[in-house]
Design a protein around this motif. Structure first.
Motif: not given
Length: 338
Positions: A36-37, A39-44, A103-104
């Motif tokens: 998930t981390v 994935t969120l880096v990629a979305i950022g 974290i998110a």
């Protein structure tokens, strides 16, 4: 140029990644999975790409200079895009505590900063090394920090008012924009901006993170005892004689008998699922492998959803004092589904 890039890239990219890794490692309950981390880096990073396009469009229509644009316009655009991602996570209960929100938020901000700094590395290979130092230790940490502040403030407000509207995101968003704007004002002295950001934001985030971890541990202990007592009262048939039972009986004038029976079933089911969710968190804290979602738990989650629809919004609001339905209570059931 390749050798120079090998020196510059870690300086520009590593600080935010290292701080994000420290947050993930410091999460005792492993609330946010590594997948998930990432994935969120990629979305950022995608948000940063969108930000580039929007800023490119907006700056051509801005009548002031670049310094004024970076102070008064770009923070609103960039923080809005990060906030949009966080809004989805919070509203869908993918995050529900300051710990996983931190974290998110920092993961989204890290992805944003990584793409931004990669762009600078690729488009300006001859730029001074000091610029990459400032971008790595200042701008990158700022992007992660503002998203973290937004996430933690918003989650705290939704904890108190879990059914609140989008307006609860506004205080955190304004705080993020203010921090971003302040950083851009300090860029007249870039070293000072980087130093202030590096000293202030990580320290504040770390202290709030540690406080939230302790608060989560206290909540687990207290809520575990209350759920065990509730289930014991229901299973022994003495619930209606308790204070909570008398509160439920006081609703007889407003709801039908079958609705009250559904409410009692929902209280029991909610208590059982809450205990299971807390058990998973305790397993994670102990470093033990958690069991997969079994058919019985899946059926209970489906039954809970059915009962909530049958009782309706008014009935659920009436039950809130008995269910202790805070943001954390709602979030922990989403934890089971994941």
């Amino acid at each position: 140029m390749n050798a120079s890039l090998l020196v510059r890239a870690p300086i520009a990219l590593a600080p935010a990644l290292l701080f994000l890794a420290a947050l993930v490692y410091g999460d005792s309950y492993k609330l946010v999975r590594l997948r998930t981390v990432l994935t969120l880096v990629a979305i950022g990073a995608l948000a940063a790409g969108a930000s580039y396009a929007v800023n490119l469009f907006a700056i051509t229509r801005f009548t002031g200079g670049f310094d004024a644009y970076s102070r008064y316009v770009s923070p609103w655009i960039e923080e809005s895009l990060k906030a949009a991602v966080l809004m989805v996570l919070i509203r869908t209960r993918r995050v529900g505590l300051p710990v996983d929100a931190a974290i998110a938020g920092f993961a989204i901000g890290t992805g944003f900063a990584l793409l931004e700094n990669l762009y600078y590395l690729a488009s300006r290979p001859g730029i001074a090394l000091e610029v990459h130092v400032i971008r790595g230790f200042g701008t990158a940490i700022m992007h992660g920090g503002t998203a973290t502040v937004l996430a933690m403030i918003s989650v705290t407000l939704y904890e108190r008012r879990p059914n609140g509207g989008l307006y609860l995101l506004l205080p955190g968003f304004l705080a993020a924009v203010a921090l971003h704007t302040g950083f851009n004002f300090l860029l007249v002295k870039p070293a000072l901006a980087a130093l202030a950001t590096l000293l202030a934001l990580p320290l504040v985030i770390y202290l709030v993170f540690q406080h939230s971890e302790r608060a989560l541990r206290d909540w687990l202990d207290e809520d575990l005892d209350s759920k065990v007592q509730l289930l014991e009262l229901i299973n022994t048939g003495t619930f209606l004689d308790s204070h909570a039972g008398r509160m439920l009986r006081s609703l007889r004038d407003r709801f039908r008998g079958e609705d009250l029976a559904d409410m009692l079933c929902l209280l029991r089911l909610h208590g059982e699922l809450a205990l299971r969710a807390k058990g998973l968190l305790l397993l994670r804290e102990s470093g033990m492998e958690e069991p997969p979602l079994d058919d019985e738990t899946r059926d209970k989650l489906a039954e809970l959803e059915h009962l909530q629809r049958a009782i309706g919004r008014t009935g659920m609001l009436a039950l809130r004092p008995l269910m202790m339905a805070t943001g954390k209570d709602i979030w922990q059931l989403r934890l089971l589904e994941r």
